[in-house]
Design a protein around this motif. Structure first.
Motif, mmCIF file in Angstrom:
data_model
loop_
_atom_site.group_PDB
_atom_site.id
_atom_site.type_symbol
_atom_site.label_atom_id
_atom_site.label_comp_id
_atom_site.label_asym_id
_atom_site.label_seq_id
_atom_site.Cartn_x
_atom_site.Cartn_y
_atom_site.Cartn_z
ATOM 1 N N LEU A 328 41.678 46.352 31.282
ATOM 2 C CA LEU A 328 41.048 46.559 32.594
ATOM 3 C C LEU A 328 41.519 45.471 33.561
ATOM 4 N N TRP A 329 41.792 45.861 34.802
ATOM 5 C CA TRP A 329 42.252 44.924 35.820
ATOM 6 C C TRP A 329 41.331 44.979 37.026
ATOM 7 N N ARG A 389 32.847 37.878 42.580
ATOM 8 C CA ARG A 389 32.409 39.267 42.377
ATOM 9 C C ARG A 389 33.338 40.004 41.412
ATOM 10 N N ILE A 390 34.663 39.837 41.578
ATOM 11 C CA ILE A 390 35.559 40.618 40.719
ATOM 12 C C ILE A 390 35.473 40.148 39.262
ATOM 13 N N ALA A 391 35.257 38.857 39.041
ATOM 14 C CA ALA A 391 35.118 38.385 37.650
ATOM 15 C C ALA A 391 33.826 38.930 37.040
ATOM 16 N N LEU A 392 32.745 38.874 37.818
ATOM 17 C CA LEU A 392 31.464 39.399 37.327
ATOM 18 C C LEU A 392 31.565 40.905 37.070
ATOM 19 N N ALA A 408 40.975 39.432 35.961
ATOM 20 C CA ALA A 408 40.554 39.443 37.370
ATOM 21 C C ALA A 408 41.502 38.516 38.120
ATOM 22 N N THR A 409 42.013 38.989 39.249
ATOM 23 C CA THR A 409 43.014 38.184 39.950
ATOM 24 C C THR A 409 42.961 38.453 41.449
ATOM 25 N N GLU A 410 43.338 37.432 42.241
ATOM 26 C CA GLU A 410 43.271 37.609 43.696
ATOM 27 C C GLU A 410 44.399 36.855 44.378
ATOM 28 N N GLY A 417 47.615 32.145 44.324
ATOM 29 C CA GLY A 417 46.991 33.225 43.565
ATOM 30 C C GLY A 417 46.174 32.639 42.441
ATOM 31 N N GLY A 418 45.134 33.367 42.034
ATOM 32 C CA GLY A 418 44.301 32.928 40.912
ATOM 33 C C GLY A 418 44.103 34.081 39.948
ATOM 34 N N ALA A 419 44.003 33.766 38.664
ATOM 35 C CA ALA A 419 43.782 34.815 37.656
ATOM 36 C C ALA A 419 42.897 34.273 36.551
ATOM 37 N N MET A 420 42.132 35.152 35.957
ATOM 38 C CA MET A 420 41.212 34.767 34.874
ATOM 39 C C MET A 420 41.219 35.863 33.814
#
Ligand SMILES: CC(=O)CC(=O)SCCNC(=O)CCNC(=O)[C@H](O)C(C)(C)COP(=O)(O)OP(=O)(O)OC[C@H]1O[C@@H](n2cnc3c(N)ncnc32)[C@H](O)[C@@H]1OP(=O)(O)O
Length: 425
Positions: A328-329, A389-392, A408-410, A417-420
């Motif tokens: 899931l992305w 919000r996107i991580a939650l 989750a990334t933005e 850029g950040g990703a988790m």
């Protein structure tokens, strides 16, 4: 040895569209509205919270260090340490990442990590000539000098330099965020029709998620007693013909970015509760997902929209995880053209070789695994909040759909850029 870190709960306000004047809630109001019901339902009291971290881009003067103001207004006590983090659109995820690292290192067991933004309250800035005039007036010695300065007053001193426009413009390249999306659309051949179709699907998915009750929303109540319980940017009436009729917002006449396929300007806050294994056991918590890793990356400011590609790829390569191994992305929808450009970049041999240092392409992300419940085009993008919000929501959707692994990334204004990476527990 590092310790496991879990997202155990979370809540957000509805996202409320900025309608040309300050909305009902300031950034701290929003954080309090979402935080109160979240804390009330926890089995632990304020004493168990080791740290409060809050992302916020546009801080207002009455709420300096909004994390601390929110913590106090939430009743967490005078001894509650709280700090605010700012990395533009990554701020809400930066708070989770910082909490994750504190818990992983053994310095904390429970961290409240959030993001808040009231874009409708973005402070207005006076032009420099006006600021200098006000300073001269304040320092004038006597009536004569004051009268002399009064004669210098100009009508445009009353006209502020719009704060929001300035905040959404990259200071180095001089491009606003929409123009950076236009650059990506040009580079990766994203058509207007593809961007509009993407936007329409974002609204459809959000509508279904709202109807099914899949969102993490806690209603917000203003001082007049009005209750806000839904993301009000959703346009159920939208269709492809109307979207196609909208004029480009940032580049006339052939631009691809319109009000219909850009993220909306909104107010909103979101929090997650992070806990160590010890805290999970001590308080009887149920993990939603485990945080495995995160990554921050940087690139040219004008290509900031590709931040997800650079950060997520670097993180996944480090962990030896392939594109298809992610179930899931969540890619924050700054602009439809920007998300589509990310998907195209991951399939572009030249880009993957030259920028990502890959032998082949990274792969193709199935649209059915991406932003499954809509995104910022439909529900809005309070910039300091969205990463949270996107991580939650990723943790929530992974649980609902029974998926094992999610990213989750933005993209981040300024060229980052950040990703988790999250895993089911
Ligand atoms: C900052 C970082 O670190 C990284 C990032 O994420 S970059 C992204 C940051 N965010 C941004 O840059 C914000 C981007 N968005 C914008 O700037 C603004 O939304 C915008 C300039 C594109 C449009 O602003 P606006 O004109 O106020 O939009 P809005 O009022 O919603 O829409 C204008 C009209 O378009 C039409 N419209 C919009 N969406 C529609 C839809 N889905 N269907 C049909 N019509 C639609 C409507 O006619 C609407 O008017 P009404 O609602 O009154 O009928």
């Amino acid at each position: 040895m590092t310790r496991p870190v879990y997202i155990v709960d979370g809540a957000r306000t509805p996202f409320l569209k900025a309608r040309g004047r300050p909305g009902p809630f300031t950034p701290v109001d929003l954080a309090v509205q979402a935080g109160r019901p979240l804390l009330v339902r926890q089995p632990f009291g304020p004493d168990a919270i080791d740290l409060v971290i809050l992302g916020c881009v546009n801080v207002i003067a009455d709420e300096m260090n909004p994390a601390r103001v929110a913590a106090l207004r939430l009743g967490l006590g005078a001894d509650q340490v709280a700090f605010t983090v700012q990395i533009n659109c990554g701020s809400g995820m930066q708070s989770i990442d910082t909490g994750f690292r504190y818990i992983e290192a053994g310095q904390c067991d429970v961290v409240l990590a959030g993001g808040t933004e009231a874009l409708s309250h973005t402070p207005l800035v006076l032009r420099q000539a006006a600021v200098e005039w006000y300073s001269d007036m304040a320092q004038a010695a006597g009536l004569a000098e004051r009268a002399r300065h009064l004669a210098r007053i100009r009508a445009d001193f009353l006209k502020p330099v719009i704060g929001l426009e300035r905040g959404l413009t990259d200071p180095i390249s001089g491009l606003n965020m929409g123009q950076t999306a236009e650059l990506l659309a040009y580079r990766f051949g994203i058509s207007r029709a593809a961007a509009d179709a993407y936007a329409l699907e974002s609204h459809r998915r959000l509508e279904r998620a709202q109807d099914e009750g899949w969102l993490e929303i806690e209603p917000a109540i203003d001082l007049e007693g009005t209750v806000y319980s839904r993301d009000d940017g959703l346009r159920s009436d939208s269709d492809i013909e109307t979207l196609a009729s909208l004029s480009p917002a940032f580049e006339q006449p052939y631009g691809k970015v319109t009000p219909g396929n850009a993220s909306q300007i909104t107010d909103g806050a979101s929090w997650v509760v992070l806990a160590s294994e010890k805290a999970v056991g001590a308080h009887g918590l149920t993990p939603m997902a485990r945080i495995i890793d995160s990554e921050w990356s940087a690139l040219a400011p004008e290509y900031m929209g590709l931040g997800p590609v650079v950060s997520a790829t670097r993180m996944l390569r480090r962990l030896d995880i392939a594109c298809n191994d992610v179930d899931l992305w969540e890619i924050n929808e700054a602009f439809a053209a920007q998300v589509l450009a990310c998907l195209a970049a991951w399939q572009d041999e030249e880009f993957c070789r030259d920028v990502l240092d890959l032998d082949g392409t990274f792969g193709s992300i199935d649209r059915n695994r991406l932003n499954v419940d809509g995104g910022a085009i439909a529900l809005g993008h309070p910039v300091g909040t969205s990463g949270n919000r996107i991580a939650l929501h990723l943790a929530n959707a992974m649980q609902r759909l029974g998926h094992r692994r999610g990213v989750a990334t933005e993209c981040i204004g300024g060229g980052q850029g950040g990703a988790m990476l999250l895993e089911a527990t």
